[in-house]
Every structure is written in C-alpha cells, then in structure tokens.
Design a protein around this motif. Structure first.
Motif: not given
Length: 116
Positions: A45-50, A110-114
């Motif tokens: 996780a980052s501030i913007t993405f997980s 792999a980033i969660d796709d909002p």
C-alpha cells in the motif's frame, strides 16, 4: 411436483485471486516444461493505492532441461496481464549469475483497480 433438476440453476464462478491469475498466465507463457511457483505474496500500500506484491520462481521441470530463454523472459515482461480487479504496476525479472541455477524470479506489483 417438479423435480430439483427442473429448476434452473445459476452457477457463479468464483473469481480467482490475483496471485492465481498471474501464475496461470505466466504458466501459459512459459509452457509445460517449466514450473511457475509462488515464493512470496504480501499486501502492498501507498497513500494513494493498495495491492499485492508477488514473487514467483520459474524453473525447468526436468533435470537437464534448458534454462528459460531470453525471449521467454521478454514475453513474460512484455505480456499485458489480464487481471480481474487489478492491474500490473511494476514487474521485475532476475536471472541468476550462476549457470547451474536455472531459476528465474519474477516480482510483480499488482494494484487494486478502482474502476474494475
């Protein structure tokens, strides 16, 4: 009285997790002479993405088989992975310096796709 088989049934296929999706797609790219194995999976996780960071090992299945080729590694790195609910943000490959070790490691973020 209707039999149970007369009642329509809706089967919903449970989506596979992102790690399974990645492993299946990589296995299809490298073929049956190599084994794709998950080494590590951990949340990211980052501030913007997980998302999730996954590390895979790819090695020949049979003793005496050739090491994975440069072109096969290039296919793995250049492939557009189709992931339900995620997208690949980073992908890194490591080849061993030792010729005796034929294992290639691939690390994927792999980033969660909002929008998915």
């Amino acid at each position: 009285m209707p039999l149970k088989s007369d009642v329509p049934t809706l089967w919903v296929k449970k989506p596979k997790n992102v790690t399974d999706q990645l492993a299946e797609q990589m296995q299809a790219l490298v073929g049956l002479d190599y084994q794709v194995r998950l080494l590590r999976e951990r949340p990211w996780a980052s501030i913007t993405f997980s998302g999730v960071r996954c590390r895979f090992a790819i090695a020949p299945l049979w003793r005496g088989s050739p090491a994975i080729s440069q072109s096969c590694c290039a296919r793995l790195l250049g492939h557009s992975y189709d992931l339900h609910g995620h997208f690949v943000a980073d992908l890194v490959s490591e080849r061993p310096d030792d010729d005796a070790d034929q294992t290639v490691t691939i690390e994927i973020l792999a980033i969660d796709d909002p929008v998915a």
